[in-house]
Scaffold this motif. Structure first.
Motif, PDB file in Angstrom:
ATOM      1  N   HIS A  67     -51.482  48.741  34.176  1.00 38.21           N
ATOM      2  CA  HIS A  67     -50.360  48.264  34.977  1.00 38.21           C
ATOM      3  C   HIS A  67     -49.234  47.711  34.104  1.00 38.21           C
ATOM      4  O   HIS A  67     -48.122  47.508  34.608  1.00 38.21           O
ATOM      5  N   LYS A  68     -49.513  47.449  32.845  1.00 38.52           N
ATOM      6  CA  LYS A  68     -48.458  46.977  31.946  1.00 38.52           C
ATOM      7  C   LYS A  68     -47.382  48.040  31.747  1.00 38.52           C
ATOM      8  O   LYS A  68     -46.263  47.721  31.347  1.00 38.52           O
ATOM      9  N   TRP A  69     -47.728  49.289  32.001  1.00 33.96           N
ATOM     10  CA  TRP A  69     -46.784  50.390  31.813  1.00 33.96           C
ATOM     11  C   TRP A  69     -45.927  50.632  33.043  1.00 33.96           C
ATOM     12  O   TRP A  69     -45.164  51.601  33.073  1.00 33.96           O
ATOM     13  N   ALA A  70     -46.031  49.801  34.059  1.00 37.36           N
ATOM     14  CA  ALA A  70     -45.353  50.070  35.329  1.00 37.36           C
ATOM     15  C   ALA A  70     -43.841  50.166  35.151  1.00 37.36           C
ATOM     16  O   ALA A  70     -43.199  51.100  35.650  1.00 37.36           O
ATOM     17  N   ILE A  71     -43.256  49.217  34.448  1.00 35.96           N
ATOM     18  CA  ILE A  71     -41.802  49.196  34.283  1.00 35.96           C
ATOM     19  C   ILE A  71     -41.336  50.425  33.503  1.00 35.96           C
ATOM     20  O   ILE A  71     -40.351  51.083  33.874  1.00 35.96           O
ATOM     21  N   MET A  72     -42.060  50.770  32.450  1.00 35.78           N
ATOM     22  CA  MET A  72     -41.659  51.915  31.633  1.00 35.78           C
ATOM     23  C   MET A  72     -41.755  53.217  32.416  1.00 35.78           C
ATOM     24  O   MET A  72     -40.831  54.040  32.396  1.00 35.78           O
ATOM     25  N   LEU A  73     -42.868  53.427  33.131  1.00 32.49           N
ATOM     26  CA  LEU A  73     -43.047  54.671  33.866  1.00 32.49           C
ATOM     27  C   LEU A  73     -42.066  54.784  35.030  1.00 32.49           C
ATOM     28  O   LEU A  73     -41.529  55.864  35.303  1.00 32.49           O
ATOM     29  N   THR A  74     -41.819  53.686  35.730  1.00 33.03           N
ATOM     30  CA  THR A  74     -40.865  53.717  36.843  1.00 33.03           C
ATOM     31  C   THR A  74     -39.451  53.973  36.335  1.00 33.03           C
ATOM     32  O   THR A  74     -38.699  54.760  36.937  1.00 33.03           O
ATOM     33  N   SER A  75     -39.076  53.339  35.232  1.00 26.80           N
ATOM     34  CA  SER A  75     -37.747  53.581  34.654  1.00 26.80           C
ATOM     35  C   SER A  75     -37.601  55.032  34.205  1.00 26.80           C
ATOM     36  O   SER A  75     -36.548  55.648  34.406  1.00 26.80           O
ATOM     37  N   LEU A  76     -38.654  55.590  33.603  1.00 28.58           N
ATOM     38  CA  LEU A  76     -38.611  56.986  33.171  1.00 28.58           C
ATOM     39  C   LEU A  76     -38.477  57.922  34.356  1.00 28.58           C
ATOM     40  O   LEU A  76     -37.730  58.915  34.310  1.00 28.58           O
ATOM     41  N   MET A  77     -39.173  57.605  35.452  1.00 33.97           N
ATOM     42  CA  MET A  77     -39.075  58.427  36.660  1.00 33.97           C
ATOM     43  C   MET A  77     -37.652  58.419  37.208  1.00 33.97           C
ATOM     44  O   MET A  77     -37.080  59.469  37.522  1.00 33.97           O
ATOM     45  N   LEU A  78     -37.041  57.246  37.331  1.00 37.26           N
ATOM     46  CA  LEU A  78     -35.670  57.162  37.837  1.00 37.26           C
ATOM     47  C   LEU A  78     -34.695  57.868  36.900  1.00 37.26           C
ATOM     48  O   LEU A  78     -33.753  58.530  37.353  1.00 37.26           O
ATOM     49  N   PHE A  79     -34.923  57.733  35.611  1.00 39.39           N
ATOM     50  CA  PHE A  79     -34.029  58.356  34.631  1.00 39.39           C
ATOM     51  C   PHE A  79     -34.076  59.881  34.732  1.00 39.39           C
ATOM     52  O   PHE A  79     -33.036  60.548  34.841  1.00 39.39           O
ATOM     53  N   LEU A  80     -35.289  60.447  34.724  1.00 34.37           N
ATOM     54  CA  LEU A  80     -35.421  61.901  34.814  1.00 34.37           C
ATOM     55  C   LEU A  80     -34.941  62.421  36.162  1.00 34.37           C
ATOM     56  O   LEU A  80     -34.290  63.478  36.242  1.00 34.37           O
ATOM     57  N   LEU A  81     -35.249  61.698  37.222  1.00 31.19           N
ATOM     58  CA  LEU A  81     -34.825  62.119  38.558  1.00 31.19           C
ATOM     59  C   LEU A  81     -33.305  62.183  38.660  1.00 31.19           C
ATOM     60  O   LEU A  81     -32.736  63.156  39.173  1.00 31.19           O
ATOM     61  N   THR A  82     -32.640  61.167  38.136  1.00 33.40           N
ATOM     62  CA  THR A  82     -31.180  61.127  38.224  1.00 33.40           C
ATOM     63  C   THR A  82     -30.542  62.217  37.376  1.00 33.40           C
ATOM     64  O   THR A  82     -29.611  62.901  37.809  1.00 33.40           O
ATOM     65  N   ILE A  83     -31.043  62.417  36.164  1.00 36.36           N
ATOM     66  CA  ILE A  83     -30.491  63.453  35.287  1.00 36.36           C
ATOM     67  C   ILE A  83     -30.676  64.843  35.896  1.00 36.36           C
ATOM     68  O   ILE A  83     -29.759  65.681  35.896  1.00 36.36           O
ATOM     69  N   ASN A  84     -31.868  65.098  36.450  1.00 39.30           N
ATOM     70  CA  ASN A  84     -32.127  66.415  37.041  1.00 39.30           C
ATOM     71  C   ASN A  84     -31.216  66.686  38.232  1.00 39.30           C
ATOM     72  O   ASN A  84     -30.716  67.802  38.408  1.00 39.30           O
ATOM     73  N   LEU A  85     -31.012  65.678  39.076  1.00 38.45           N
ATOM     74  CA  LEU A  85     -30.178  65.877  40.263  1.00 38.45           C
ATOM     75  C   LEU A  85     -28.700  65.977  39.897  1.00 38.45           C
ATOM     76  O   LEU A  85     -27.965  66.791  40.469  1.00 38.45           O
ATOM     77  N   LEU A  86     -28.253  65.167  38.949  1.00 32.40           N
ATOM     78  CA  LEU A  86     -26.843  65.236  38.537  1.00 32.40           C
ATOM     79  C   LEU A  86     -26.538  66.581  37.877  1.00 32.40           C
ATOM     80  O   LEU A  86     -25.412  67.069  37.954  1.00 32.40           O
ATOM     81  N   GLY A  87     -27.534  67.187  37.240  1.00 28.59           N
ATOM     82  CA  GLY A  87     -27.311  68.470  36.593  1.00 28.59           C
ATOM     83  C   GLY A  87     -27.081  69.619  37.559  1.00 28.59           C
ATOM     84  O   GLY A  87     -26.644  70.692  37.145  1.00 28.59           O
ATOM     85  N   LEU A  88     -27.376  69.411  38.849  1.00 27.62           N
ATOM     86  CA  LEU A  88     -27.135  70.449  39.848  1.00 27.62           C
ATOM     87  C   LEU A  88     -25.700  70.436  40.367  1.00 27.62           C
ATOM     88  O   LEU A  88     -25.309  71.354  41.084  1.00 27.62           O
ATOM     89  N   LEU A  89     -24.938  69.420  40.026  1.00 31.00           N
ATOM     90  CA  LEU A  89     -23.547  69.362  40.460  1.00 31.00           C
ATOM     91  C   LEU A  89     -22.702  70.318  39.619  1.00 31.00           C
ATOM     92  O   LEU A  89     -23.022  70.598  38.459  1.00 31.00           O
ATOM     93  N   PRO A  90     -21.604  70.828  40.186  1.00 30.30           N
ATOM     94  CA  PRO A  90     -20.741  71.723  39.403  1.00 30.30           C
ATOM     95  C   PRO A  90     -20.084  71.002  38.226  1.00 30.30           C
ATOM     96  O   PRO A  90     -19.821  69.802  38.286  1.00 30.30           O
ATOM     97  N   TYR A  91     -19.870  71.756  37.170  1.00 31.93           N
ATOM     98  CA  TYR A  91     -19.199  71.258  35.962  1.00 31.93           C
ATOM     99  C   TYR A  91     -19.958  70.090  35.327  1.00 31.93           C
ATOM    100  O   TYR A  91     -19.353  69.142  34.815  1.00 31.93           O
ATOM    101  N   THR A  92     -21.263  70.132  35.382  1.00 34.62           N
ATOM    102  CA  THR A  92     -22.084  69.102  34.749  1.00 34.62           C
ATOM    103  C   THR A  92     -23.036  69.763  33.767  1.00 34.62           C
ATOM    104  O   THR A  92     -23.143  70.981  33.692  1.00 34.62           O
ATOM    105  N   PHE A  93     -23.728  68.927  33.023  1.00 36.77           N
ATOM    106  CA  PHE A  93     -24.674  69.383  32.011  1.00 36.77           C
ATOM    107  C   PHE A  93     -25.999  68.676  32.240  1.00 36.77           C
ATOM    108  O   PHE A  93     -26.030  67.468  32.489  1.00 36.77           O
ATOM    109  N   THR A  94     -27.106  69.428  32.166  1.00 35.02           N
ATOM    110  CA  THR A  94     -28.429  68.860  32.390  1.00 35.02           C
ATOM    111  C   THR A  94     -29.122  68.658  31.045  1.00 35.02           C
ATOM    112  O   THR A  94     -29.594  69.635  30.446  1.00 35.02           O
ATOM    113  N   PRO A  95     -29.223  67.443  30.543  1.00 32.73           N
ATOM    114  CA  PRO A  95     -29.870  67.235  29.235  1.00 32.73           C
ATOM    115  C   PRO A  95     -31.338  67.627  29.228  1.00 32.73           C
ATOM    116  O   PRO A  95     -31.879  67.985  28.182  1.00 32.73           O
TER     117      PRO A  95
END
Length: 227
Positions: A67-95
């Protein structure tokens, strides 16, 4: 000039400055900062509910030390989720279509789970390399196979995320190009192709969310084996 469908996966630059740093910073800038008030607004309430629900689901199979990894894993999930969704917008780049970035996430986190297992419970961690009840002649072969499967885990994490997002973006661009070319020639077929493009875009939104969740879920399962 011939169109190269893989140009969309090149890291864009502006005045010689790579914009991948901006793409990686953007997810942290668009989320509202929690306040110290007793009552939050609707956006903060929805954000906190999502984070709490995801964290609860993620920690269900984990032991208490994990459970000590909760903050790290949740932050990683939000980070990847946001990058993946933003990459579907026009004129954007998906890292996350870059294998180097995904391996930069997968390799250190996987290595941390292995080091934790070797430090806290070395006997059990090494026991995963040899299933119980293995016949004696098969012991060397199984140890080699299990070692290879252990070492290939970070590569599988990075390649899975890269391949799914790359394939989705390529399909979207191929179908969009076909609809644009067919519009003056066969308008009916172009309309049908545009409908398929709309449905594929909805599918890619789901894939972007699912792949972020799968990446973090597999990391949590690797952690579970070592805590």
């Amino acid at each position: 000039m011939a169109l190269n469908f893989f140009d969309q996966f090149m890291s864009p630059t502006y005045m010689g400055i790579p914009l991948v740093a901006l793409a990686l910073t953007l997810p942290w800038a668009i989320y509202p900062t929690p306040t110290t008030r007793w009552l939050n607004n609707r956006l903060l309430t929805l954000q906190n509910w999502f984070i709490n629900r995801f964290t609860q689901q993620l920690l269900l199979p984990l032991n208490v030390p994990g459970h000590k990894w909760a903050i790290m894993l949740t932050s990683l999930m939000l980070f990847l989720l946001t990058i993946n969704l933003l990459g579907l917008l026009p004129y954007t780049f998906t890292p996350t279509t870059q294998l180097s970035l995904n391996m930069g996430f997968a390799m250190p986190l996987w290595l941390a789970t292995v080091i934790i297992g070797m430090r806290n419970q070395p006997t059990l961690a090494l026991g995963h390399l040899l299933p119980e009840g293995t016949p004696t002649p098969l012991i060397p072969i199984l140890i080699v196979i299990e070692t290879i499967s252990l070492l290939i885990r970070p590569l599988a994490l990075g390649v899975r995320l890269t391949a799914n997002l790359t394939a989705g973006h390529l399909l979207i661009q191929l179908i969009a190009t076909a609809a644009f070319v067919l519009l003056p020639i066969m308008p009916t077929i172009a309309i049908l192709t545009t409908t398929v493009l709309f449905l594929l875009t909805l599918l890619e939104v789901a894939v972007a969310m699912i792949q972020a969740y799968v990446f973090v879920l597999l990391l949590s399962l690797y952690l579970q084996e070592n805590v």
